[in-house]
Design an enzyme around this catalytic site. Structure first.
Site, PDB file in Angstrom:
ATOM      1  N   ARG A  39      43.411  64.694  72.678  1.00  0.00           N
ATOM      2  CA  ARG A  39      44.611  65.237  73.336  1.00  0.00           C
ATOM      3  C   ARG A  39      44.178  66.309  74.331  1.00  0.00           C
ATOM      4  NH1 ARG A  39      47.210  68.284  68.051  1.00  0.00           N
ATOM      5  NH2 ARG A  39      45.494  69.702  67.653  1.00  0.00           N
TER       6      ARG A  39
ATOM      7  N   CYS B  88      44.465  67.718  83.809  1.00  0.00           N
ATOM      8  CA  CYS B  88      44.221  68.815  84.760  1.00  0.00           C
ATOM      9  C   CYS B  88      45.563  69.464  85.056  1.00  0.00           C
ATOM     10  CB  CYS B  88      43.629  68.231  86.046  1.00  0.00           C
ATOM     11  SG  CYS B  88      43.804  69.308  87.480  1.00  0.00           S
TER      12      CYS B  88
ATOM     13  N   ASN C 279      52.313  71.709  73.643  1.00  0.00           N
ATOM     14  CA  ASN C 279      51.826  72.119  72.315  1.00  0.00           C
ATOM     15  C   ASN C 279      50.581  72.980  72.473  1.00  0.00           C
ATOM     16  OD1 ASN C 279      52.210  71.467  69.312  1.00  0.00           O
ATOM     17  ND2 ASN C 279      50.002  71.268  69.614  1.00  0.00           N
ATOM     18  N   GLU C 280      50.689  74.243  72.018  1.00  0.00           N
ATOM     19  CA  GLU C 280      49.511  75.114  72.014  1.00  0.00           C
ATOM     20  C   GLU C 280      48.750  75.087  73.346  1.00  0.00           C
ATOM     21  OE1 GLU C 280      47.222  74.110  68.513  1.00  0.00           O
ATOM     22  OE2 GLU C 280      48.464  75.435  67.308  1.00  0.00           O
TER      23      GLU C 280
ATOM     24  N   CYS D 243      39.759  72.934  83.847  1.00  0.00           N
ATOM     25  CA  CYS D 243      39.336  71.784  84.654  1.00  0.00           C
ATOM     26  C   CYS D 243      38.506  72.269  85.836  1.00  0.00           C
ATOM     27  CB  CYS D 243      40.572  71.048  85.137  1.00  0.00           C
ATOM     28  SG  CYS D 243      40.209  69.671  86.255  1.00  0.00           S
TER      29      CYS D 243
ATOM     30  N   CYS E 249      37.828  70.226  88.564  1.00  0.00           N
ATOM     31  CA  CYS E 249      37.948  69.204  89.615  1.00  0.00           C
ATOM     32  C   CYS E 249      38.117  69.859  90.980  1.00  0.00           C
ATOM     33  CB  CYS E 249      39.127  68.299  89.310  1.00  0.00           C
ATOM     34  SG  CYS E 249      40.733  68.996  89.726  1.00  0.00           S
TER      35      CYS E 249
ATOM     36  N   CYS F 145      41.384  71.661  91.409  1.00  0.00           N
ATOM     37  CA  CYS F 145      41.435  72.983  90.772  1.00  0.00           C
ATOM     38  C   CYS F 145      40.682  73.999  91.617  1.00  0.00           C
ATOM     39  CB  CYS F 145      40.831  72.913  89.373  1.00  0.00           C
ATOM     40  SG  CYS F 145      41.988  72.268  88.171  1.00  0.00           S
TER      41      CYS F 145
ATOM     42  N   GLU G  27      54.403  76.304  62.835  1.00  0.00           N
ATOM     43  CA  GLU G  27      53.491  75.537  61.970  1.00  0.00           C
ATOM     44  C   GLU G  27      52.861  76.527  60.990  1.00  0.00           C
ATOM     45  OE1 GLU G  27      50.523  73.461  64.200  1.00  0.00           O
ATOM     46  OE2 GLU G  27      51.933  72.620  65.623  1.00  0.00           O
TER      47      GLU G  27
ATOM     48  N   TRP H 235      39.920  68.840  59.816  1.00  0.00           N
ATOM     49  CA  TRP H 235      39.860  67.562  60.525  1.00  0.00           C
ATOM     50  C   TRP H 235      38.771  66.716  59.869  1.00  0.00           C
ATOM     51  CZ3 TRP H 235      40.633  67.601  66.559  1.00  0.00           C
ATOM     52  CH2 TRP H 235      41.935  68.042  66.830  1.00  0.00           C
TER      53      TRP H 235
HETATM   54  C1  GLA Z   1      47.599  72.715  65.763  1.00  0.00           C
HETATM   55  C2  GLA Z   1      48.471  71.681  66.466  1.00  0.00           C
HETATM   56  C3  GLA Z   1      48.957  70.620  65.533  1.00  0.00           C
HETATM   57  C4  GLA Z   1      47.852  70.146  64.621  1.00  0.00           C
HETATM   58  C5  GLA Z   1      47.330  71.337  63.845  1.00  0.00           C
HETATM   59  C6  GLA Z   1      46.264  70.913  62.872  1.00  0.00           C
HETATM   60  O1  GLA Z   1      48.366  73.727  65.214  1.00  0.00           O
HETATM   61  O2  GLA Z   1      49.613  72.277  67.036  1.00  0.00           O
HETATM   62  O3  GLA Z   1      49.361  69.517  66.337  1.00  0.00           O
HETATM   63  O4  GLA Z   1      46.828  69.600  65.376  1.00  0.00           O
HETATM   64  O5  GLA Z   1      46.760  72.243  64.775  1.00  0.00           O
HETATM   65  O6  GLA Z   1      45.133  70.566  63.525  1.00  0.00           O
HETATM   66 ZN    ZN Z   2      41.643  70.014  87.880  1.00  0.00          ZN
END
Ligand code: GLA
Ligand code: ZN
Length: 724
Positions: free
Chosen positions: A163, A167, A201-202, A208, A210, A213, A362, A370
């Protein structure tokens, strides 16, 4: 049901769409670059919107789990929703990794599956926080627009997978992101149980390298400095003959050491700008999404993002400007059980980002990991972790994840339910928390942590030290934690604040490792002390200016009169050495100075501790100076023993007229939330021993409902909430 959003896209033929995308990319980029002079993150969209609190008007705390309907057969959905309802949950966060299911082919939107789940969730009064799914682009996007993939430092493009492939400069990606965001907003704006949005997300990367950039960085610099002359001055390019003669020749600086000991070769000021630029890219990307959602969705839809505590990549103060409140992801259980100082400090930082309560998006629900998984939560630990966050300003609590995923890289990141989907111990503990929170809600509304003490947490200093720490291992988080943990042990609440925050409401401010000290900020600190504040600064504070050049001044520069000292020399205390630090009159014992020492000469300040080493005997290590109505403290070294910091902060509290209100056994945490005439004392036992705490008599402990006697016993991981 096809969302009307793709009608316009359907009419376009591929070539038209492609050239339209490219043309519009240039146009959008142009506008944004012009616009960036106003630094997009400074603009809060629709500022007139009423502020949304996590603990909304309905007063119900958000309690629930991160749920992935796409991971399970539809037949399972109702089972899960029933179990959530039985546990007292009322919210799920979902869809943040489901772009390919919502847009299986470009411009074709399919939300039926999500509609079906949401309708079922509504039947069980489970509300939904929808994630914009741009942390993982669909394979078709990478195939069709390979330029959206980020380029690594070695020039290789990221191969689509895992994931965070994209860029953030790429206009096509920004358009694709805006399109899916707008399509979701259009589609779910009236879904009754959708209450808010999580952007992406986070945010953190990738960084990047490239060509786009690089070009974007050049434009960002041109916006920031205006002329090459100013850039050259700011970067000190006279060094090593690096004078920049055209904007186009500016390279992406080498800022991250490739694993070796030696720091990277990049010009520190160029790297400092590169960090700021990358933070700006993420903030701008989020700004696009927030704008799209705000334009379409009703005002009561909140927008938040799940921050990652002390991650240094993004200036969270900037990222938070567009959000209604921040959320964050808390995972404090890895190795042997410890006192969770870090999770408390992180919570105080998260509260400090917008100086308001936050949501846990979370949180540890079982063994994390992991490739390998770590320690399992022990009985009472899930509850203890949740109460610690509640104690520091969390007004909602979502566990990650509902059920351990049987596929993919997170098969070992365990949820409340295991792979088997059975509601066992961890589920039951979460249900206990939920039921207790329901009892506490009415007391919690309108309360937050109110501190007399603040610690400045500055991303500019973090970025300056990143790749150029000065002495080995120096970083802002550890520098702050030495003091923060001592306040924790003393039961004193602390606010973590931006350097731009108003200091006047605090009796005591600490500015550890504040290496970037523009003159304006130095004046602000001096004025704070002059007006009666008590300020502590320490190693490396004030070394550099706002372009990461070293000030041409004897340290501590403009702070010298307020601190009553000068530091003509300093040096590392390398790992093979320790210096002895003492002064019987002020500190009870001798301590070990490690990592670094300032050779401090008093210019009027009181010397509270010095070094025993022959070559440092004439120098001070800890000083205090009266200045105006206040006091300026300086600690010019790092001390190995916690006891030093316990002694130090008790003196600081005395100077600031702050009284401790409770005597805590080691490992018990105290925090007070107050407001609306309510004052709640949280006590949390982080240890696996029985702890006895002396408390006010005749108060009400809200979880049990019992009256308090003169003390309370807390068992392993037990908590108490006392209405004062
Ligand atoms: C982060 C991400 C989640 C998941 C957890 C656990 O908090 O936001 O999607 O990947 O880590 O790895
Ligand atoms: Zn880039």
């Amino acid at each position: 049901m096809k969302s009307n959003c793709n009608e316009n896209f359907h009419k376009m033929k591929k070539p038209v769409l492609k050239s339209w995308l490219r043309i519009s990319t240039v146009v959008i980029l142009g506008v944004l670059i012009l616009n960036s002079k106003h630094s997009v993150f400074a603009q809060v969209i629709s500022p007139q919107r009423p502020p949304i609190e996590v603990l909304g008007k309905q007063g119900e705390m958000l309690i629930g789990a991160d749920y992935y309907p796409e991971h399970w057969p539809k037949e399972r959905w109702e089972t899960d929703l029933k179990l959530m309802k039985e546990a007292g949950f009322n919210v799920v966060r979902l869809a943040e990794f489901a772009w390919v299911l919502m847009e299986p082919t470009e411009g074709q939107f399919e939300f039926d599956w999500l509609d079906e789940f949401l309708a079922l969730a509504d039947k069980y009064e489970i509300r939904a926080i929808l994630g914009t799914p741009t942390a993982v682009m669909p394979a078709w996007a990478a195939r069709k627009y390979p330029e959206t993939l980020a380029t690594k430092k070695n020039g290789q493009q990221i191969v689509w997978g895992a994931r965070k492939n994209n860029c953030f400069s790429n206009g096509t990606y920004r358009l694709l992101s805006e399109r899916i965001t707008r399509a979701m907003a259009e589609h779910f704006k009236n879904t009754p149980n959708v209450i808010g949005w999580q952007t992406d997300n986070e945010f953190a990367g990738p960084v990047c390298h490239c060509d786009r950039c690089r070009a974007n960085f050049q434009d960002w610099l041109r916006n920031k400095y205006g002329t090459l002359e100013k850039l050259n001055t700011a970067w000190g390019t006279h060094f090593w003959g690096h004078k920049v003669q055209t904007w186009g020749e500016i390279q992406v600086p080498d800022c991250d050491s490739e694993g070796g000991n030696w720091s990277p070769s990049g010009n520190p000021s160029a790297c400092y700008d590169w960090r700021q630029f990358n933070s700006w890219l993420n903030v701008r990307f989020q700004h696009d999404q927030v704008k799209a959602i705000r334009k379409v969705c009703p005002e009561h839809h909140f927008i938040t993002h799940n921050l990652m505590s002390f991650h240094p990549e993004i200036n969270y103060y900037d990222l938070g400007k567009d959000l209604d409140f921040v959320s964050w992801d808390n995972y404090p259980v890895w190795y042997k059980p410890t006192i969770s100082y870090g999770a408390a400090m992180a919570a105080d930082l998260m509260r400090g980002i917008k100086q308001k309560n936050f949501l846990i998006m979370e949180q540890t629900a079982g063994p994390c990991g992991w490739g390998v998984f770590y320690r399992n939560t022990r009985p009472g630990e899930i509850r203890k972790i949740a109460y610690q966050q509640l104690a520091h300003g969390a007004d909602g609590q979502i566990w990650f994840r509902w059920r351990t995923c049987t596929a993919g890289r997170e098969q070992y990141w365990h949820g409340l339910l295991g792979h088997d989907g059975k509601p066992l111990r961890r589920y039951k503990e979460a249900a206990q928390v939920a039921s207790e929170y329901r009892k506490l809600e009415k007391y919690l509304r309108g309360t937050t942590v109110k501190s007399d003490v603040a610690i400045i947490y500055d991303y500019h200093s973090i970025w300056s030290l990143w790749g150029q720490p000065g002495f080995e291992g120096n970083n802002v988080r550890d520098a702050i934690a030495r003091y923060y943990n001592a306040f924790f042990r003393a039961g004193i609440n602390v606010d973590m604040i931006s350097p731009e925050a108003d200091l006047s409401k605090y009796k005591l401010v600490l500015a550890p490792d504040l290496i970037i000290l523009p003159d304006k900020l130095a004046d602000k600190l001096n004025d704070y002390v002059k007006n009666g504040g008590v300020l502590l600064t320490d190693c490396r504070t004030g070394v550099k200016d706002e372009t990461n050049l070293a000030h041409k001044r004897t340290l501590p520069g403009l702070l010298s009169p307020m601190l009553g000292i000068e530091i003509e020399e300093y040096g590392a205390i390398t790992p093979d050495m320790e210096y002895e630090l003492k002064n019987e009159n002020t500190f009870s014992g001798s301590y070990s100075a490690i990592h670094y020492c300032d050779w401090i000469t008093s210019k009027g300040a009181e010397v509270l501790a010095g070094y025993e080493q022959w070559h440092l005997k004439s120098f001070a290590a800890v000083t205090r100076n009266s200045y105006g109505q206040g006091k300026g403290w300086y600690v010019g070294t790092i001390v190995k023993e916690e006891a030093f910091y316990d002694e130090l902060i008790s003196k600081l509290l005395e100077d600031a007229g702050i009284k401790t209100y409770i005597d805590l056994p080691i490992g018990v945490e105290a925090s007070i939330r107050q407001g609306n005439g309510t004052k709640l004392l949280f006590l949390i036992n982080h240890t696996e021993d029985q702890k006895k705490i002396i408390i006010p008599v005749g108060k009400k402990e809200l979880i049990s409902g019992e009256k308090t006697s003169e003390s309370i016993e807390l068992g392993i991981y037990e908590v108490a909430v006392i209405e004062l």
